[in-house]
Write an enzyme that holds these catalytic residues in place. Structure first.
Site, PDB file in Angstrom:
ATOM      1  N   SER A 476      38.640  74.437  53.631  1.00  0.00           N
ATOM      2  CA  SER A 476      39.841  73.918  54.287  1.00  0.00           C
ATOM      3  C   SER A 476      40.637  75.092  54.864  1.00  0.00           C
ATOM      4  O   SER A 476      40.110  75.815  55.710  1.00  0.00           O
ATOM      5  CB  SER A 476      40.651  73.068  53.313  1.00  0.00           C
ATOM      6  OG  SER A 476      41.616  72.305  53.989  1.00  0.00           O
ATOM      7  N   ASP A 563      34.783  63.934  57.662  1.00  0.00           N
ATOM      8  CA  ASP A 563      36.051  64.551  57.276  1.00  0.00           C
ATOM      9  C   ASP A 563      37.182  64.016  58.156  1.00  0.00           C
ATOM     10  O   ASP A 563      37.175  64.208  59.371  1.00  0.00           O
ATOM     11  CB  ASP A 563      35.941  66.066  57.446  1.00  0.00           C
ATOM     12  CG  ASP A 563      37.083  66.821  56.805  1.00  0.00           C
ATOM     13  OD1 ASP A 563      38.167  66.236  56.622  1.00  0.00           O
ATOM     14  OD2 ASP A 563      36.903  68.013  56.509  1.00  0.00           O
ATOM     15  N   HIS A 595      35.942  65.799  53.369  1.00  0.00           N
ATOM     16  CA  HIS A 595      36.634  67.083  53.256  1.00  0.00           C
ATOM     17  C   HIS A 595      36.227  67.769  51.949  1.00  0.00           C
ATOM     18  O   HIS A 595      36.985  67.821  50.983  1.00  0.00           O
ATOM     19  CB  HIS A 595      38.147  66.860  53.310  1.00  0.00           C
ATOM     20  CG  HIS A 595      38.922  68.098  53.628  1.00  0.00           C
ATOM     21  ND1 HIS A 595      38.760  68.792  54.799  1.00  0.00           N
ATOM     22  CD2 HIS A 595      39.876  68.769  52.925  1.00  0.00           C
ATOM     23  CE1 HIS A 595      39.590  69.826  54.819  1.00  0.00           C
ATOM     24  NE2 HIS A 595      40.256  69.843  53.683  1.00  0.00           N
TER      25      HIS A 595
END
Length: 648
Positions: A476, A563, A595
């Site tokens: 991320s 995602d 994600h």
């Protein structure tokens, strides 16, 4: 044979495969134990009578995607869980009756994400939920009968980012972002929201100030509040008069978790986490229990679940260099009964201690950080190796999140493979007060990145790592930091591993999920506003995509196809730019993930690729790939030749 070879290789499956059990809980009435454990290879919910814990049975039968979180309904008649589809984060709510075994979806809607708005200590069969099935941007509030599944609309929402209810399941607060990027808090009166807020925050306090719930009788509203101070303190506000009383504060860290009286809702203990978590009791009886638990355990411990009468707790213990264990704690008898060990296969593994360290940035900020050394580098309690070893800078996501002390599977794998592992709470990390967060405003790719470079310099100067054998890795925001590290400071890192990281901040903000729209000003104020020329220029300058041709070191990218936060296009874009510039890159895609990784088969496969990639780049050891790729959904889009064994 090297010094490292004297220590056994920890199998990846022992670190990233299914745990034996996880997330142990006790039913509110104390009659049942529950936990997550594999059923035919997939994590599901299991239950057993507390009086006969060996008489266990699975009550869910998910065959593909693991269940990762579960809870007991307040009436103790059922367990519940939330589940999405292939990582799309459209979570629906499910209920399983423990007597009949009947399972039902309580929110059977397409493209909908459920949120829990309120639960009650006294109303056992009902909760308030938020559903965005009418409009994906807004969550309408409904009363949900947990026994029948009946939904009743309470409030149609077209303006507010969130709500808070009291123990009667009456809406009391609504929250909305204000023009300054802070939050306005509005009261409900007779079912309607007042026109003017009764409390407000500026943007500087928005991440460190928020209401923390009512007492059962509704007479007190607790706040975690950083207004007129730096770290968030705990306050009690009289809901009738509005007067506030300071309950707790910590000069170095925000007040975080609380333990509350199950009957009254009043706070009995609170925690603050700087380098480690420290609990402070207000209630003497709670204090005695916490003190006794501390005397029984080495390392960290905490409370996972409690009965309604508070006589029984489920507690965990992380010894640091042994697998995490969970116990049933009978408070009056002061008796601990083993419940389970999460990963018993690690009992004999050479797990390494995590060392809290403080690093000073170039402008004087203290960066709370965590260092794990490989077993051949000195071991024991020392936080410096006898001689420099290759290092991985492991960057957390968020960025408005933090690294914490304790067992970390990635730290343990990398250390076992021969690397020092350094995790840095760079500016913008949460838990250390608002000044630390606000020091990151508009600093993506600038001071936030400088903190990571300063940590690298610290590690070199302290003799932890040689300058030419340092990798950067993260997911991320940590993936973004990896791309930024290789694009903006191409000579610092020997290689990078990016997991679901954004490459273009402009397109990242254009594609945020619709239910984030009510809070979008936070992103604009802290990252840059694409609606203004200066903001757009700032976002482009901080986007690694636009400097992809500067990347010269090996790069591994992993992406989940579903995602909703960092779209697949973020990885596709930078891979395409690198291909156009003739720069090698390895790109793996997971069609059934979002994600990050939920399926252990995919975690094992990815970290197999990552450890073999790192071994080629900075010289650690690696467990061969074996057949883990075939057992996963891994699709190698680009660069299979750059990772040993990946080409078959």
């Amino acid at each position: 044979m090297t010094a490292l070879d004297a220590f056994p290789l920890i199998p990846r499956a022992h670190l990233f495969g299914n745990p034996s059990r996880a997330q142990g809980k006790i039913s509110p009435d104390g009659k049942w134990l529950s936990w997550l454990a594999p059923h035919e290879g997939v994590m599901n919910i299991w239950i057993a009578p507390r009086s006969d814990p060996d008489n266990a049975r699975a009550v869910t039968f998910s065959a593909e995607r693991p269940i990762r979180e579960h809870f007991w309904t307040p009436d103790a008649r059922a367990v519940g869980y939330i589940q999405d589809k292939a990582g799309d984060e459209n979570f629906l709510l499910y209920r399983v009756d423990i007597q009949s075994g009947e399972e039902s979806c309580l929110t059977p809607f397409e493209n909908t994400r459920v949120t829990i708005v309120g639960a009650s200590e006294t109303i056992k069969d009902t909760v308030l939920v938020g559903l965005n099935n009418r409009d994906p941007q807004w969550h309408d509030v409904h009363r949900l009968n947990l026994a029948t599944g009946d939904l009743e609309l309470v409030y149609e929402n077209n303006a507010f980012a969130g709500f808070m209810a009291d123990d009667t399941l009456t809406l009391r607060l609504a929250m909305a972002q204000n023009a300054a990027g802070g939050t306005d808090y509005f009261r409900f009166v007779d079912g309607a929201v007042e026109d003017e807020p009764f409390e407000s925050t500026a943007m500087e306090d928005a991440m460190t100030t928020h209401p923390a719930g009512y007492t059962v009788d509704g007479s007190v509203l607790y706040w975690l509040d950083s207004r007129d101070r730096n770290t968030a303190a705990l306050y009690a506000q009289d809901t009738e008069s509005g007067t506030r009383e300071l309950i707790a504060e910590n000069p170095r860290a925000d007040i975080g978790g609380t333990i509350r009286d199950k009957r009254t809702g009043r706070i009995q203990a609170y925690s603050a986490t700087y380098l480690k978590t420290e609990w402070t009791a207000i209630d003497p009886a709670i204090g005695e229990s916490l003190d006794w638990l501390r005397s029984q355990f080495d390392g960290e411990a905490g409370v996972m679940s409690r009965t309604d009468d508070d006589s029984i707790w489920i507690v965990w213990n992380d010894p640091g260099t042994a697998p995490i264990a969970t116990y049933v704690f009978e408070r009056e008898a002061r008796r601990l009964t083993p419940f389970y060990v999460t990963r018993p296969e690690l009992a004999e593994a050479p797990l390494q201690p995590m060392h809290p360290v403080e690093i000073t940035s170039r402008d004087g900020l203290t960066l709370p950080s965590y260092l794990t050394l490989p077993p051949h580098a000195g071991g024991g309690d020392t936080d410096r190796p006898e001689s420099p070893v290759p290092m991985v800078l492991l960057v957390h996501g968020g960025p408005w999140a933090r690294d914490e002390y304790g067992y970390n599977a990635i730290h343990q794998m990398l250390a076992n493979r021969g690397y020092a592992v350094l995790s840095v709470n760079f500016r913008g990390s949460t838990g250390f007060g608002k000044d630390f967060i606000n020091a990151s405003n508009l600093q993506w790719g600038l001071a936030m990145h400088d903190d990571l470079i300063d940590a690298v310099e610290w590690a070199v100067e302290e003799g932890i790592a040689p300058r030419d054998k340092i990798a950067i890795m993260g997911g991320s925001y940590g993936g973004y930091a990896t791309l930024a590290g290789l694009a903006f400071t191409p000579d610092v890192f020997a290689c990078g591993v990016d997991i679901v990281g954004p490459s273009n901040l402009e397109t990242l903000l254009e594609t945020i999920p619709p239910y984030w729209e009510p809070m979008v000003k936070t992103f604009h104020e802290r990252m840059g506003n694409p609606g203004t020329p200066k903001g757009l220029e700032r976002l482009k300058a901080a986007s690694p995509l636009h400097k992809a041709d500067a990347i010269t070191r090996p790069l591994l990218i992993a992406q989940g196809a579903n995602d909703p936060r960092v779209k697949q296009a973020e990885s596709d874009q930078i891979v395409g730019a690198m291909k156009q510039a003739g720069i090698p890159v390895t790109y793996v895609l997971y069609p059934d993930e979002g994600h990050g990784f939920a399926r252990p088969e995919n975690s094992i496969a990815f970290f197999a690729i990552a450890e073999n990639f790192l071994a080629e780049c900075i010289g650690g050891r690696a467990e061969p790939l074996g057949d883990v790729i075939a057992a996963s959904s891994t699709q190698v889009i680009e660069g299979e030749a750059h990772v040993k064994g990946l080409a078959g």
